[in-house]
Design a protein around this motif. Structure first.
Motif, PDB file in Angstrom:
ATOM      1  N   TRP A 111       0.824  -1.205   0.000  1.00  9.97           N
ATOM      2  CA  TRP A 111       0.000   0.000   0.000  1.00  9.97           C
ATOM      3  C   TRP A 111       0.862   1.260   0.000  1.00  9.97           C
ATOM      4  N   VAL A 112       0.393   2.256  -0.740  1.00  5.32           N
ATOM      5  CA  VAL A 112       1.095   3.526  -0.907  1.00  5.32           C
ATOM      6  C   VAL A 112       0.108   4.655  -0.633  1.00  5.32           C
ATOM      7  N   MET A 113       0.507   5.592   0.257  1.00 10.02           N
ATOM      8  CA  MET A 113      -0.308   6.791   0.499  1.00 10.02           C
ATOM      9  C   MET A 113      -0.048   7.786  -0.621  1.00 10.02           C
ATOM     10  N   GLU A 114      -1.104   8.392  -1.123  1.00  9.04           N
ATOM     11  CA  GLU A 114      -0.983   9.485  -2.078  1.00  9.04           C
ATOM     12  C   GLU A 114      -1.167  10.777  -1.278  1.00  9.04           C
ATOM     13  N   LEU A 115      -0.151  11.613  -1.282  1.00  9.56           N
ATOM     14  CA  LEU A 115      -0.142  12.810  -0.448  1.00  9.56           C
ATOM     15  C   LEU A 115      -0.575  14.050  -1.217  1.00  9.56           C
ATOM     16  N   SER A 116      -1.085  15.044  -0.494  1.00  9.54           N
ATOM     17  CA  SER A 116      -1.588  16.268  -1.124  1.00  9.54           C
ATOM     18  C   SER A 116      -0.497  17.048  -1.850  1.00  9.54           C
ATOM     19  N   CYS A 117       0.758  16.847  -1.499  1.00 13.13           N
ATOM     20  CA  CYS A 117       1.859  17.550  -2.159  1.00 13.13           C
ATOM     21  C   CYS A 117       2.203  16.919  -3.510  1.00 13.13           C
ATOM     22  N   GLY A 118       1.702  15.697  -3.750  1.00 11.34           N
ATOM     23  CA  GLY A 118       2.001  14.999  -4.993  1.00 11.34           C
ATOM     24  C   GLY A 118       2.970  13.837  -4.819  1.00 11.34           C
ATOM     25  N   HIS A 119       3.623  13.776  -3.669  1.00 11.16           N
ATOM     26  CA  HIS A 119       4.506  12.648  -3.394  1.00 11.16           C
ATOM     27  C   HIS A 119       3.680  11.437  -2.961  1.00 11.16           C
ATOM     28  N   ARG A 120       4.369  10.291  -2.918  1.00  6.67           N
ATOM     29  CA  ARG A 120       3.756   9.045  -2.452  1.00  6.67           C
ATOM     30  C   ARG A 120       4.638   8.460  -1.368  1.00  6.67           C
ATOM     31  N   GLN A 121       4.023   7.722  -0.452  1.00  7.35           N
ATOM     32  CA  GLN A 121       4.789   7.110   0.632  1.00  7.35           C
ATOM     33  C   GLN A 121       4.226   5.723   0.934  1.00  7.35           C
ATOM     34  N   HIS A 122       5.096   4.723   0.941  1.00 14.07           N
ATOM     35  CA  HIS A 122       4.671   3.368   1.279  1.00 14.07           C
ATOM     36  C   HIS A 122       4.204   3.304   2.731  1.00 14.07           C
ATOM     37  N   VAL A 123       3.179   2.506   2.955  1.00 18.86           N
ATOM     38  CA  VAL A 123       2.656   2.263   4.294  1.00 18.86           C
ATOM     39  C   VAL A 123       2.517   0.749   4.428  1.00 18.86           C
ATOM     40  N   ARG A 124       3.488   0.141   5.077  1.00 19.37           N
ATOM     41  CA  ARG A 124       3.518  -1.320   5.154  1.00 19.37           C
ATOM     42  C   ARG A 124       3.160  -1.812   6.553  1.00 19.37           C
ATOM     43  N   HIS A 125       2.594  -3.012   6.563  1.00 21.24           N
ATOM     44  CA  HIS A 125       2.343  -3.730   7.813  1.00 21.24           C
ATOM     45  C   HIS A 125       3.209  -4.983   7.763  1.00 21.24           C
ATOM     46  N   GLN A 126       4.330  -4.940   8.469  1.00 19.61           N
ATOM     47  CA  GLN A 126       5.277  -6.050   8.476  1.00 19.61           C
ATOM     48  C   GLN A 126       5.720  -6.331   9.911  1.00 19.61           C
ATOM     49  N   PRO A 127       4.800  -6.919  10.708  1.00 19.30           N
ATOM     50  CA  PRO A 127       5.166  -7.193  12.089  1.00 19.30           C
ATOM     51  C   PRO A 127       6.363  -8.151  12.159  1.00 19.30           C
ATOM     52  N   PRO A 128       7.177  -8.078  13.189  1.00 20.76           N
ATOM     53  CA  PRO A 128       7.026  -7.237  14.373  1.00 20.76           C
ATOM     54  C   PRO A 128       7.690  -5.878  14.225  1.00 20.76           C
ATOM     55  N   PHE A 129       8.305  -5.594  13.089  1.00 20.15           N
ATOM     56  CA  PHE A 129       9.071  -4.358  12.938  1.00 20.15           C
ATOM     57  C   PHE A 129       8.208  -3.158  12.565  1.00 20.15           C
ATOM     58  N   ILE A 130       7.231  -3.346  11.711  1.00 20.47           N
ATOM     59  CA  ILE A 130       6.318  -2.274  11.302  1.00 20.47           C
ATOM     60  C   ILE A 130       4.910  -2.765  11.595  1.00 20.47           C
ATOM     61  N   ASN A 131       4.229  -2.102  12.511  1.00 22.19           N
ATOM     62  CA  ASN A 131       2.927  -2.562  12.959  1.00 22.19           C
ATOM     63  C   ASN A 131       1.840  -1.564  12.552  1.00 22.19           C
ATOM     64  N   ARG A 132       1.289  -1.759  11.375  1.00 21.08           N
ATOM     65  CA  ARG A 132       0.208  -0.903  10.862  1.00 21.08           C
ATOM     66  C   ARG A 132      -0.921  -1.780  10.314  1.00 21.08           C
ATOM     67  N   PRO A 133      -1.599  -2.520  11.166  1.00 20.24           N
ATOM     68  CA  PRO A 133      -2.645  -3.422  10.669  1.00 20.24           C
ATOM     69  C   PRO A 133      -3.790  -2.687   9.975  1.00 20.24           C
ATOM     70  N   TRP A 134      -3.989  -1.406  10.300  1.00 21.81           N
ATOM     71  CA  TRP A 134      -5.075  -0.640   9.695  1.00 21.81           C
ATOM     72  C   TRP A 134      -4.958  -0.543   8.181  1.00 21.81           C
ATOM     73  N   VAL A 135      -3.749  -0.639   7.654  1.00 23.35           N
ATOM     74  CA  VAL A 135      -3.564  -0.479   6.207  1.00 23.35           C
ATOM     75  C   VAL A 135      -4.082  -1.697   5.428  1.00 23.35           C
ATOM     76  N   THR A 136      -4.327  -2.791   6.109  1.00 15.28           N
ATOM     77  CA  THR A 136      -4.751  -4.013   5.426  1.00 15.28           C
ATOM     78  C   THR A 136      -6.251  -4.073   5.163  1.00 15.28           C
ATOM     79  N   THR A 137      -7.030  -3.110   5.695  1.00 13.05           N
ATOM     80  CA  THR A 137      -8.480  -3.122   5.482  1.00 13.05           C
ATOM     81  C   THR A 137      -8.955  -1.832   4.827  1.00 13.05           C
TER      82      THR A 137
END
Length: 69
Positions: A18-44
């Motif tokens: 998953w990649v966030m599309e930002l208002s400035c025009g850039h993009r930023q990855h948003v990963r959920h890769q436990p136990p190092f990156i914990n962002r379960p919200w991005v999976t739904t």
């Protein structure tokens, strides 16, 4: 300068991350890769929807990086 921007949307890249599309025009990855990156919200859909319009700092703007093509 803090380079605060908002999240305009989400899309998946060519490998399904998953990649966030930002208002400035850039993009930023948003990963959920436990136990190092914990962002379960991005999976739904509901989790991503709750993060629309969230204010984030664009590190790419901070570094003066050009916008993606």
């Amino acid at each position: 300068m803090t380079n605060q921007v908002t999240v305009n949307g989400f899309r998946q890249d060519e490998v399904g991350d998953w990649v966030m599309e930002l208002s400035c025009g850039h993009r930023q990855h948003v990963r959920h890769q436990p136990p190092f990156i914990n962002r379960p919200w991005v999976t739904t859909d509901e989790g991503r929807l709750q993060h629309l319009d969230m204010v984030v700092t664009c590190t790419q703007c901070q570094r003066g990086m050009p916008l993606p093509e």
